[in-house]
Write a protein that holds these residues in place. Structure first.
Motif, PDB file in Angstrom:
ATOM      1  N   LEU B  99       0.844  -1.208   0.000  1.00  0.00           N
ATOM      2  CA  LEU B  99       0.000   0.000   0.000  1.00  0.00           C
ATOM      3  C   LEU B  99       0.876   1.255   0.000  1.00  0.00           C
ATOM      4  O   LEU B  99       0.596   2.224  -0.717  1.00  0.00           O
ATOM      5  CB  LEU B  99      -0.930   0.016   1.219  1.00  0.00           C
ATOM      6  N   VAL B 100       1.927   1.248   0.815  1.00  0.00           N
ATOM      7  CA  VAL B 100       2.808   2.423   0.892  1.00  0.00           C
ATOM      8  C   VAL B 100       3.504   2.656  -0.450  1.00  0.00           C
ATOM      9  O   VAL B 100       3.688   3.800  -0.874  1.00  0.00           O
ATOM     10  CB  VAL B 100       3.824   2.262   2.041  1.00  0.00           C
ATOM     11  N   ALA B 390     -11.484  -5.161  -2.858  1.00  0.00           N
ATOM     12  CA  ALA B 390     -11.364  -4.259  -4.016  1.00  0.00           C
ATOM     13  C   ALA B 390      -9.989  -3.583  -4.025  1.00  0.00           C
ATOM     14  O   ALA B 390      -9.327  -3.523  -5.078  1.00  0.00           O
ATOM     15  CB  ALA B 390     -12.473  -3.204  -3.971  1.00  0.00           C
ATOM     16  N   VAL B 391      -9.531  -3.111  -2.869  1.00  0.00           N
ATOM     17  CA  VAL B 391      -8.250  -2.404  -2.826  1.00  0.00           C
ATOM     18  C   VAL B 391      -7.097  -3.372  -3.094  1.00  0.00           C
ATOM     19  O   VAL B 391      -6.196  -3.087  -3.895  1.00  0.00           O
ATOM     20  CB  VAL B 391      -8.075  -1.676  -1.470  1.00  0.00           C
ATOM     21  N   LEU B 392      -7.130  -4.535  -2.426  1.00  0.00           N
ATOM     22  CA  LEU B 392      -6.036  -5.482  -2.637  1.00  0.00           C
ATOM     23  C   LEU B 392      -6.049  -6.026  -4.067  1.00  0.00           C
ATOM     24  O   LEU B 392      -4.993  -6.247  -4.667  1.00  0.00           O
ATOM     25  CB  LEU B 392      -6.110  -6.627  -1.615  1.00  0.00           C
ATOM     26  N   GLY B 393      -7.240  -6.228  -4.594  1.00  0.00           N
ATOM     27  CA  GLY B 393      -7.334  -6.748  -5.957  1.00  0.00           C
ATOM     28  C   GLY B 393      -6.979  -5.701  -7.004  1.00  0.00           C
ATOM     29  O   GLY B 393      -6.057  -5.893  -7.805  1.00  0.00           O
ATOM     30  N   GLU B 400      -7.236 -13.579  -6.397  1.00  0.00           N
ATOM     31  CA  GLU B 400      -8.262 -14.028  -5.444  1.00  0.00           C
ATOM     32  C   GLU B 400      -7.705 -15.030  -4.445  1.00  0.00           C
ATOM     33  O   GLU B 400      -8.066 -15.023  -3.263  1.00  0.00           O
ATOM     34  CB  GLU B 400      -9.439 -14.663  -6.200  1.00  0.00           C
ATOM     35  N   ASP B 401      -6.827 -15.925  -4.929  1.00  0.00           N
ATOM     36  CA  ASP B 401      -6.273 -16.945  -4.017  1.00  0.00           C
ATOM     37  C   ASP B 401      -5.460 -16.309  -2.898  1.00  0.00           C
ATOM     38  O   ASP B 401      -5.581 -16.690  -1.728  1.00  0.00           O
ATOM     39  CB  ASP B 401      -5.361 -17.919  -4.793  1.00  0.00           C
ATOM     40  N   ARG B 402      -4.659 -15.324  -3.263  1.00  0.00           N
ATOM     41  CA  ARG B 402      -3.824 -14.685  -2.255  1.00  0.00           C
ATOM     42  C   ARG B 402      -4.682 -13.970  -1.209  1.00  0.00           C
ATOM     43  O   ARG B 402      -4.400 -14.032  -0.001  1.00  0.00           O
ATOM     44  CB  ARG B 402      -2.877 -13.700  -2.947  1.00  0.00           C
ATOM     45  N   ILE B 403      -5.700 -13.302  -1.677  1.00  0.00           N
ATOM     46  CA  ILE B 403      -6.606 -12.609  -0.748  1.00  0.00           C
ATOM     47  C   ILE B 403      -7.286 -13.624   0.166  1.00  0.00           C
ATOM     48  O   ILE B 403      -7.382 -13.431   1.385  1.00  0.00           O
ATOM     49  CB  ILE B 403      -7.632 -11.756  -1.525  1.00  0.00           C
ATOM     50  N   GLU B 404      -7.716 -14.730  -0.437  1.00  0.00           N
ATOM     51  CA  GLU B 404      -8.373 -15.799   0.338  1.00  0.00           C
ATOM     52  C   GLU B 404      -7.427 -16.334   1.424  1.00  0.00           C
ATOM     53  O   GLU B 404      -7.817 -16.511   2.584  1.00  0.00           O
ATOM     54  CB  GLU B 404      -8.786 -16.924  -0.623  1.00  0.00           C
TER      55      GLU B 404
END
Lengths: 412, 412
Positions: B99-100, B390-393, B400-404
């Protein structure tokens, strides 16, 4: 530390009194070149004639020498250049037009409608320089307000609701000596100006930024949902203490006053231990927050009785040693001399262009520290018109003859 | 109106409570994309659990439904996206690092030293993204302060001197219900942030911006030379009226209070005509300012006696009709409903994401009007974690797998 944040930006400063000059003071501290335009016919900014003055013998109600400057101007004029210009003269407006062409920002705090009458409003400036950010600070906004529209600080405080957030129910409204109406508007004006500068740097287009004293202070009041709180039974005027956060508020000690803020269990239990009543930590009246709120008066009386005969320093040290946040209530004279605040440059010694730093006097600094940039207000206030020839010569490229003619014509 | 001033700028918002979130609220209104990072383990920003809540039945002390939002969050969460992230987990810090890298600005208001302990301080952010502006808001500055260092608003008010600018000599200090310590620091923090953004846009280098609540409020107090004024005999605590500006101050009417500010001859003579005493305009006690100051008590008594049995509206109308600036003293509930302030969007109706605009509630707006840009707080506060995927994607490009996986690991 070699470069300031706003280095290279030129601000044409058409402001007088307090709200406008405080905005341009901050822009100057942040590194903009602030060119203060002053009316030669009226002696410039009215703040130049605000008593007290700094004289060779120190502070005085009256000037001893024509060059003695008012404390107001010594504070607000720092990091600015002074140019005299009669804006009612068509030649004066032509000089102003050249300044606007060279500017990134114009700031004015005339009463609503005056810039239009003088022919120097935002539309005029935009024609000259589409990139310029033109910021107006007024009592009720650029379109004017109700009644006389006179926006003195106390009028703005009254209308904004802020006076009724202090004191207790049934008591008179509380007027602040600190002119918060005058001082909050310029902070929003600087925010709006800098946001518009970011946009202009990106798009090449400036715009009009319009900040009202009433809107600024009312907006600040509306940061707290006072009416929602009252609707659920949490009155906002509770005098020196706040029963719903007990123990919380202002208490008298032998030699002054202190603030105690201990709303959590941990803080409250620490406060009870500090007043030598560890036996009450487990008391059902005081162990949990609901009990303390229900028994707030008794709890506050216990603390008041204990503090009354002790020194402020002793009382604060006891609370702090037991983890309960407490601090002495200071008057402005002591507060502006806080060593940490001085070390951080948030308040600074005041310098006179002739006498240098006057150790006894303090003035506002820019309370923003930056790791790689300087924000010090390090240049003393200018004499009226001190930079007229330099600015017209160097920045605008006027020749000596043209400047001489303008001087003779009374334009400068 | 198509483009906002800070459009394209990304702010990573690590703030909680009031001072920090108010700073990022303003940045959001000015058009920055504000990504609010919240701790999933503690229910996010503590303001989410500040009573009162907005429920299907209106305002309530307690939630009726898990989705009911606090008024504090409804006000401060507008124009922000909420992402959950556990910063104590190394994987959480990796997400924050991404994010930074995508950010122009980071804002945090942890207690001094916490970002270093978490390994997310300015040095860390600068390594990741030399362009980033990293803004810290704290009680006493990034290096910490004295004692417990607990910087509650009332503690800051006490230390800053502001409490002793209201009331009269010998009276207790005056605590403001409006948390001016909490609210002034974010204004300077936004100014510092934007100035540093201007610099970063020019140089490609960001920096650390460090604002303290104590320094900010003390600096504001130091805008007025209180001790210089006292030294020449102008005391700053004078209660509801100000004798040196007579007639000037707060007066009681039959149904409320009003402010009158008539220090000049013209205003003062108007005030005497308004109270039906035109005979006193030429009276040596009241004709000139020196006389009025010497006879301030008598003058204020005349006005008080005349106003006491009349309505506020009648009294204000009479003063205004005679050119003397006057206004009713309003409580916050009335003040935030001022039609001009509403029309200018300085205070706005408060919207709930489920119930829409709730006509009865008002909230702070951005009190900065711009001719070519919108500054409206028009998007309601987010649910905790509403924008995590939404932000991470979209912004960080996570699959999606990483977020999961991060969700399963309790990182989000």
């Amino acid at each position: 530390m070699s470069e300031r944040p706003l280095q290279g930006k030129v601000v044409v400063d058409l402001t007088t009194a307090l709200a406008g000059p405080y905005a341009t003071l901050l822009l100057g501290g942040l590194g903009a070149r602030v060119i203060k335009v002053e009316n030669p016919d009226t002696g410039g900014d009215a703040s130049r004639n605000n008593s007290p003055y700094l004289t060779a013998d120190g502070l005085g109600v009256r000037r001893q020498d024509a060059d003695d400057m008012s404390v107001s101007m010594l504070v607000r004029g720092r990091n600015k250049e002074s140019v005299t210009l009669n804006l009612k003269d068509p030649q004066g407006r032509e000089v102003l037009a050249d300044l606007v062409r060279a500017a990134d920002v114009v700031v004015e705090n005339y009463s609503a409608g005056v810039t239009a009458r003088l022919g120097i409003d935002h539309e005029w400036a935009r024609e000259l320089n589409p990139r310029v950010v033109y910021t107006s600070i007024s009592g009720f906004g650029a379109q004017g307000g109700p009644g006389s529209g006179k926006a003195m600080d106390t009028i703005i405080q009254a209308l904004s609701g802020v006076m009724m957030t202090a004191g207790a129910p049934g008591e008179p409204p509380v007027r602040f000596g600190l002119p918060v109406g005058d001082l909050v508007a310029p902070l929003y004006a600087v925010i709006g100006t800098l946001a518009a500068v970011v946009q202009a740097d990106r798009t090449g287009r400036g715009q009009h930024v319009d900040v009202s004293m009433l809107g600024a202070l009312t907006s600040l009041v509306a940061c707290e949902p006072f009416d929602a709180l009252e609707e659920i039974g949490l009155p906002t005027r509770t005098g020196p203490t706040v029963p719903r956060l007990a123990p919380f508020g202002i208490f008298a000690a032998r030699d002054g006053w202190l603030a105690l803020c201990a709303p959590t269990n941990s803080f409250a239990h620490g406060a009870l231990r500090a007043i030598e009543r560890p036996d009450l930590v487990g008391d059902p009246r005081f162990a949990e927050r609901d009990g303390r709120v229900a028994n707030a008066a008794a709890l506050h009386d216990l603390i008041a009785d204990w503090a009354r005969d002790r020194d402020v320093a002793t009382v604060c040290a006891a609370f702090t040693a037991h983890g309960a946040p407490a601090a002495e209530v200071r008057d402005p004279r002591a507060a502006v001399r806080d060593p940490l605040v001085a070390q951080r440059g948030e308040v600074v010694p005041l310098a006179d262009p002739r006498f240098g730093t006057v150790a006894e006097l303090r003035a506002t600094g820019v309370p923003i520290r930056m790791s790689d940039s300087d924000t010090t207000l390090d240049r003393p206030a200018p004499r009226l018109g001190q930079h007229t020839e330099a600015v017209l010569g160097e920045l605008l490229g006027y020749g000596e003859d043209r400047i001489e003619d303008l001087l003779k014509a009374g334009v400068l």
